[in-house]
Design an enzyme around this catalytic site. Sequence first.
Site, PDB file in Angstrom:
ATOM      1  N   ASN A 169      -3.918   3.235 -12.612  1.00  0.00           N
ATOM      2  CA  ASN A 169      -4.566   3.411 -11.324  1.00  0.00           C
ATOM      3  C   ASN A 169      -6.074   3.561 -11.592  1.00  0.00           C
ATOM      4  OD1 ASN A 169      -5.244   4.211  -8.579  1.00  0.00           O
ATOM      5  ND2 ASN A 169      -3.104   4.769  -8.317  1.00  0.00           N
ATOM      6  N   LYS A 194       3.801   4.828 -11.697  1.00  0.00           N
ATOM      7  CA  LYS A 194       2.407   4.374 -11.874  1.00  0.00           C
ATOM      8  C   LYS A 194       1.543   5.516 -12.378  1.00  0.00           C
ATOM      9  CE  LYS A 194      -1.358   1.964  -9.563  1.00  0.00           C
ATOM     10  NZ  LYS A 194      -1.742   1.209  -8.364  1.00  0.00           N
ATOM     11  N   LYS A 202       0.868  -1.184   0.000  1.00  0.00           N
ATOM     12  CA  LYS A 202       0.000   0.000   0.000  1.00  0.00           C
ATOM     13  C   LYS A 202       0.911   1.242   0.000  1.00  0.00           C
ATOM     14  CE  LYS A 202      -3.847   2.328   1.023  1.00  0.00           C
ATOM     15  NZ  LYS A 202      -4.848   2.508  -0.024  1.00  0.00           N
ATOM     16  N   ASN A 205       3.777   6.380  -6.879  1.00  0.00           N
ATOM     17  CA  ASN A 205       2.349   6.582  -7.075  1.00  0.00           C
ATOM     18  C   ASN A 205       2.100   8.028  -7.500  1.00  0.00           C
ATOM     19  OD1 ASN A 205      -0.367   6.961  -6.869  1.00  0.00           O
ATOM     20  ND2 ASN A 205      -0.609   5.919  -4.907  1.00  0.00           N
ATOM     21  N   PHE A 206       1.929   8.198  -8.821  1.00  0.00           N
ATOM     22  CA  PHE A 206       1.608   9.515  -9.372  1.00  0.00           C
ATOM     23  C   PHE A 206       0.152   9.516  -9.830  1.00  0.00           C
ATOM     24  CE2 PHE A 206       6.221   9.157 -10.675  1.00  0.00           C
ATOM     25  CZ  PHE A 206       6.683  10.038  -9.710  1.00  0.00           C
ATOM     26  N   SER A 207      -0.687   8.768  -9.126  1.00  0.00           N
ATOM     27  CA  SER A 207      -1.927   8.422  -9.808  1.00  0.00           C
ATOM     28  C   SER A 207      -3.193   8.360  -8.976  1.00  0.00           C
ATOM     29  CB  SER A 207      -1.718   7.079 -10.516  1.00  0.00           C
ATOM     30  OG  SER A 207      -1.071   6.147  -9.680  1.00  0.00           O
ATOM     31  N   CYS A 208      -3.149   8.465  -7.645  1.00  0.00           N
ATOM     32  CA  CYS A 208      -4.411   8.358  -6.890  1.00  0.00           C
ATOM     33  C   CYS A 208      -5.290   9.577  -7.167  1.00  0.00           C
ATOM     34  CB  CYS A 208      -4.147   8.214  -5.399  1.00  0.00           C
ATOM     35  SG  CYS A 208      -3.971   6.484  -4.959  1.00  0.00           S
ATOM     36  N   ASN A 264     -13.478   3.506  -4.825  1.00  0.00           N
ATOM     37  CA  ASN A 264     -12.959   3.723  -3.474  1.00  0.00           C
ATOM     38  C   ASN A 264     -12.597   5.191  -3.295  1.00  0.00           C
ATOM     39  OD1 ASN A 264      -9.795   4.184  -3.124  1.00  0.00           O
ATOM     40  ND2 ASN A 264     -10.098   2.920  -4.965  1.00  0.00           N
TER      41      ASN A 264
END
Length: 374
Positions: free
Chosen positions: A204, A177, A45, A136-139, A77
Amino acid sequence: MADLSVVVDGLKLPNPFVIGSGPPGTNANVIGKAFDEGWGAVICKTVSLDASKVVNVQPRYGRLRAADSNEIIGWENIELISDRPFETWIDEFKQIKDKYPDRILIASIMEEFRRDEWVEIVERCQEAGVDAFECNFSCPHGLPERRMGSAMGENPEILEEVCSWVMEAAKVPVWAKMTPNVTHIEEPSRAALKAGCQGIAAINTIRSVIGVNLDTLRPEPSVEGYTTPGGYSCKAVMPIALRMCMEIATLIGKEFPGRSLSGIGGVESGKDAAQFILLGCDTVQVCTYVMKVGYRCVRAMKDELSAFMEQHKFNSIAEFKGMSLQYFTTHFDLVARQAAARRKTAATQGQSLKADGEWRGDDFVKQSDSLARG
Ligand SMILES: Cc1cc2nc3c(=O)[nH]c(=O)nc-3n(C[C@H](O)[C@H](O)[C@H](O)COP(=O)(O)O)c2cc1C
């Protein structure tokens, strides 16, 4: 069983099935479970240096079900990145690598637009023994309010700069990502690859509103009567993920040969995985399906992928990786090919609809069916 092992960016995986960043990789306990069940690698995570800013709500998932079977086909989510302290993560990375020294543990990381923080998180995670990074460049929710996540992934210039900070510090492979919430996914992908990242991971979640409750008139998931747009995943997103992976794989083939691609989005079977690999992916990630059915599903996935390889006499994953990319062309070319094929056979019969003027209201569904595959 066919040989499912893959070597990607020097990392040796027993099979291409990777736990995608999310609840299935959220602490040492569940990561151990994933390795015990035979997953090829685990991406934790997403972690950040200061988890005190991360506060989740409940409920935070909304689900879309098929009308007839009640099967969950879509999942939204509004969950944030990990709320667990960074020091706890560092201890757990060490514990996991002590217990599973040969298994691949990938740290998903995210920070604000500050060079020192990105360098620090990379250095401390790699000291703890992680095998690779996924940035994580994507949430799509929550974090963009802090200019993190997809706020960075949507801006190729910022992305290139952050990736170059990460590459200065990283001694292990780095995947970037991507967010699918962009018009042309090649642009941020190119920026990350230009900065030297070894690979791309995509996709993502897709920014979404899962639905509105018709009794309460409140959109879901409703938190004290209100909600915020979230990220869509699960089976329903696979066609979009396949399209984006095809585009990234084509970019890699043309401009960055040798770089890697990890496909994500709606994977629920070995047959789904085979399709991502045929479109150029080295590995496939699974997140929501594990939340639906548990960790054991990797066994059936491996069997199905192996059966597919045996059917086509493929001896390795590398042998069919990207094999279906050659069958994409322009619509203009499809028209030309069909005209040529028809000239050859003089076949006009079997054409269910020759022009738009032939659509009829009474036979509309029949005519739609006659033009479809699957
Ligand atoms: C509940 C939930 C939490 C997630 N958290 C993260 C996360 O912390 N970091 C990240 O990079 N992706 C996160 N994702 C995205 C998944 O890794 C994956 O990219 C996406 O869900 C599509 O794959 P899937 O259909 O197999 O779930 C999350 C997804 C879900 C459903």
